[in-house]
Design an enzyme around this catalytic site. Structure first.
Site, PDB file in Angstrom:
ATOM      1  N   THR A 182       1.076  -1.669  -0.303  1.00  0.00           N
ATOM      2  CA  THR A 182      -0.285  -0.038  -0.255  1.00  0.00           C
ATOM      3  C   THR A 182       1.108   1.081   0.032  1.00  0.00           C
ATOM      4  O   THR A 182       2.184   1.456   0.396  1.00  0.00           O
ATOM      5  CB  THR A 182      -0.620  -0.136   0.961  1.00  0.00           C
ATOM      6  OG1 THR A 182      -1.507   1.045   1.287  1.00  0.00           O
ATOM      7  CG2 THR A 182      -0.421   0.086   2.101  1.00  0.00           C
ATOM      8  N   GLU A 327      -4.829  -3.526   3.478  1.00  0.00           N
ATOM      9  CA  GLU A 327      -5.495  -4.022   4.829  1.00  0.00           C
ATOM     10  C   GLU A 327      -6.304  -5.170   5.209  1.00  0.00           C
ATOM     11  O   GLU A 327      -6.240  -5.424   5.827  1.00  0.00           O
ATOM     12  CB  GLU A 327      -4.853  -3.108   6.189  1.00  0.00           C
ATOM     13  CG  GLU A 327      -3.214  -2.251   6.198  1.00  0.00           C
ATOM     14  CD  GLU A 327      -2.937  -0.919   5.176  1.00  0.00           C
ATOM     15  OE1 GLU A 327      -4.634  -0.502   4.457  1.00  0.00           O
ATOM     16  OE2 GLU A 327      -3.168  -0.769   5.381  1.00  0.00           O
ATOM     17  N   LYS A 435      -8.565  20.788  13.570  1.00  0.00           N
ATOM     18  CA  LYS A 435      -9.161  20.393  14.631  1.00  0.00           C
ATOM     19  C   LYS A 435      -9.285  21.366  15.105  1.00  0.00           C
ATOM     20  O   LYS A 435      -8.522  22.413  15.399  1.00  0.00           O
ATOM     21  CB  LYS A 435      -8.654  19.476  15.504  1.00  0.00           C
ATOM     22  CG  LYS A 435      -8.943  17.642  16.167  1.00  0.00           C
ATOM     23  CD  LYS A 435      -6.838  17.194  15.022  1.00  0.00           C
ATOM     24  CE  LYS A 435      -6.801  15.638  15.575  1.00  0.00           C
ATOM     25  NZ  LYS A 435      -6.323  15.150  14.649  1.00  0.00           N
TER      26      LYS A 435
END
Lengths: 540, 540
Positions: A182, A327, A435
């Site tokens: 990946t 995964e 955030k």
């Protein structure tokens, strides 16, 4: 109960015994289409196992592939692992350095390379440390001129091989069967090893009526490359169920895919949103008969609702969004309907299709924030973690394992919510989340909203540092042709968002760009964007 | 890949999380229907596990059930094995001696008994050597008057139990989960132990689009008893997929089943031919709306073509024949169509439906005669052998294991052929096969032909000793009411068969009987018939 291991070799046997005349339709080049029956496939696959064994393939040997979707690649999918060796599907779109890295890291000893990719491939061959043989996948019995040694023709090897190669029946089902790497956003690619058990169970999931329901009567065309998470496992499942498969080969374009769907009466196909966006446009210009299609499966990144609507509403083709990653083999979830949902309005149904969907039977998920598992309320965001028998437990010989695999769960790096009715909704990548004042803002939600605006071609939203709120969202917008990038447009876009989001979600500013930087697989490269706009002065 | 074990407890968790409001519709007596959501089911199941643990249930403890199909039985299906104990589903139709034998042989320590079966059951309780507790499955919190000790009310136990019982997540998937005994034609019943792994894989097979395709949107009614090979695994699969299930309880009759199908909009149901023969008759007298049904699955013994035709042609309901046995969990094959078969004529399609069908993905079969594996030519008979992860590997603590389990395969005792297109066709039981002059004659083929004659109600064909040919077939026929059992009828039946079979297949003689002796599950008891007709003088 019998301790019969779950092995890929049983799929070959099943296809040959029960579906010998079903077809693998394999496009290997412009105007070259092979039609191979499963009877021939089984024989050729055993020949390949024999031929590779003669080249030195043993239990555990890594055999790499560097090729498009075609029957020879499919034969390698089965002929290598069924003999106890490991098939490493190399992503041909990686940079030359990364291609060399993954082949060296996996320690591939034999490389199967498409004839039309070989000129490109042999340039990086000097970087390879473990490869002893090169096998050219193509129609020719001759090998191209090359300075490399031990270069063989796939077909010539098969000519000289025996088709009564016997697969071991007592292989442990946890034996490695395949590998994919990946692409990490930083550093080298990370390897994932698939086992026979994992692939077999994943195929059962693909065949469930409540998942993709892959079946013998289907004509299945994986547009997703066979070097990309096993083409989502679809070629394996097709052999298991005796499904006709159309492997579309190199040089894909929307018109070609549409022609294949029409000519071969494809019933189910799968690929990334970029493909289907292009396909819709071409279909609008010149309509093909798509009535054979019972589903398009779309994954890899979020599907815009306009795309879903184009298929569901205009073309009448169910458009099922899926979620997974290298995964996870990759199937984690599919936006299939629960009973009753068919009766919702078209808009409501499209909203459901746009979600990442229902977790497939056999897997478990949790959404975790700093306080533990969050409730399934459609609002509370957290990192998606996954567990199950076709989820990787580590990166192959890689210290980064510790970052992603913790207490028996895979931490996906994806920020998600679960709806109250149990559907997964991706909100962001962990590292792209904004955030702001202790609250989380989903860049993906803002981007989707911006991209639904008629003047916007593409949009990416990134975090920029902010003195008071720590971070604030910044919108990076590529306008459609002919639109003017001025303050009026900026305010128009921001007020468009104000109608849809809480005030503190609305981006602090908009910058207009000529293009959004992207990764090799077409995903937004936000790291580069953040770098580029590091010093941007907020200006609204 | 993660070594996540395949466990039944994951099914409970899945149903509770994703399908909390889906229903289990449970008929526990005349006019008593419970509607339990999967949310309630999950809680009650954990309470049951807690309650039984308090009664002494530990890892490996055998817990017996003696009951009909209802929600409490379903709770036991999950609550016992998920805690690591073993559920023994006792066949309530066995003789009292055999019931005592199987409970003693399995060493059941706790027995869950239906309230309406308890009067019958407690009579044999003095024969039981290992049972320490009796739990009465019924609505009452009181226990019936009894001389037995340690008799508890199921509901009272649940009232006192905790619903946060935690199931072990690290149970080995090969842990025994369930047990059923198969009634041997001679001697004591033989026990088969099911594991978590076997049941989970069997459920995946049940959910495949190419098998039964059990899915969330189904309303599934297992008519086959829960004490008979796990009700063919259907209740397990229903919880896995969040399928609505209708558990029809005691005192089944055709009208009741038809009413349930109509009222609950059942989409798929399963049972033995006897049931469906009776259902067809009642439906002909008073038609219910069966439009919700997408399939009837029929197994246990061969389905007469007239029955298949009644459903497929007259009622428009796909009628799928399956094959399996206690030793195979039970699903081995289903007479589903391969692509293209839908376009055959109705007669041809019914011929295919009447076969035992296509082997489900995950299993392997061979047809063996004295020379080894026979070709798949639709003609060459041999004994069916089966291998796969949900096939038993032994009889529980039983010396007869050696007769049926050899070189890693189950020898089924069924004589079969495989058609050229890969469908299983049962010809006979090994011991019922007629060996005439070195050739094999299938008693089942002759019986099916005889039973398609308009004057015949039932027919069994057995072997009688013959001086020249070693054995010859003898037809035992029960005529329809009002027909005359005379020589004219005898010759009419024989010439009817002459039109359909090779000359040497045609029975040597016909005897007319008032009834054919049958086993407790309604199969012809040919052993008794052979005994009864031992001295029969051939007379044609």
């Amino acid at each position: 109960m019998m301790q019969t291991p779950l092995l890929l070799s049983s799929f070959i046997k099943r296809a040959e015994l029960f579906f010998p005349d079903k077809l693998i339709i394999s496009r290997t080049g412009e105007d070259t289409i092979h039609r191979i029956t499963y009877r021939e496939f089984a024989k050729r696959t055993r020949k390949l196992s024999d031929a590779l064994t003669k080249l030195g393939m043993k239990h555990g040997t890594k055999v790499g592939t560097f090729g498009w979707n075609h029957h020879r690649h499919l034969e390698a999918y089965f002929g290598v692992p069924s003999a106890g060796a490991v098939l490493h599907m190399v992503n041909i779109r990686l940079s030359p350095e990364h291609i060399a890295y993954v082949i060296n890291h996996a320690e591939d000893e034999i490389m199967l390379v498409d004839d039309n990719l070989f000129p490109h491939f042999q340039k990086l061959a000097p970087l390879l440390k473990t490869v002893k043989h090169y096998v050219i996948m193509g129609d020719s019995r001759d090998v191209p001129e090359t300075t490399l040694e031990n270069v063989h023709s796939y077909e010539a090897l098969l000519d000289a091989a025996s088709d009564d190669f016997a697969y071991p029946e007592d292989l442990d089902e946890n034996t490695p069967a395949g590998m994919c790497y990946t692409s990490a956003t930083t550093g080298n690619p990370k390897g994932v090893v698939y086992t026979h058990r994992g692939i077999v169970l994943h195929c059962y999931a693909l065949g469930l009526a409540d998942a993709m329901g892959i079946r013998e009567a289907d004509v299945m065309m994986p547009v997703v490359p066979m070097f990309h998470v096993n083409a989502w496992g679809l070629p394996f499942a097709a052999v298991f169920f005796g499904t006709t498969q159309v492997l579309p080969g190199p040089g894909l374009n929307p018109a070609l895919l549409l022609d294949l769907i029409e000519q071969e009466k494809v019933t189910i196909t799968a690929g990334v949103p970029t493909i289907w966006l292009a396909v819709v446009k071409v279909q609008e210009q010149q309509a093909r008969d798509l009535s054979s299609l019972r589903a398009i499966v779309c994954g890899g990144s979020a599907s815009p609702k306009g795309l879903i609507r184009a298929f569901e509403e205009k073309l009448g083709v169910p458009f099922i969004v899926g979620y997974g990653m290298t995964e996870t083999s990759p199937l984690v979830s599919l936006s299939v309907y629960k009973s009753g949902m068919e009766e919702l309005s078209m808009d409501e149904r499209i909203d459901i299709r746009a979600l990442q969907g229902l977790i497939v039977p056999g897997l478990e998920v949790r959404i975790m924030n700093e306080n533990g598992e969050v409730p399934w309320d459609g609002k509370t965001m957290g990192e998606l973690t996954v567990r199950g028998p076709w989820i990787a437990s580590e990166y192959y010989k890689d210290e980064r394992t510790a970052e992603a695999f913790k207490d028996g769960w895979l931490y996906t790096g994806d920020i998600a919510v679960m709806t109250e009715f149990g559907y997964l909704k991706l909100m962001d990548r962990t590292k792209d989340l904004i955030k702001s004042g202790g609250e989380w803002i989903s860049s993906v939600d803002l981007e989707n909203a911006l991209m639904s605006h008629e003047d916007v071609f593409e949009a990416a939203v990134i975090a920029v540092p902010h003195e008071k709120w720590q971070e604030r969202p910044l919108a990076c917008v590529v306008l459609n042709e002919g639109r003017t990038a001025d303050d009026a447009m900026k305010h128009q876009l921001l007020s468009y968002l104000e109608g849809q989001f809480a005030k503190w979600w609305v981006p602090e500013d908009v910058v207009f760009l000529d293009e959004i930087p992207k990764t090799s697989v077409g995903k937004f490269l936000k790291r580069a964007l953040r770098e580029q706009l590091k010093g941007h002065e907020l200006n609204v």
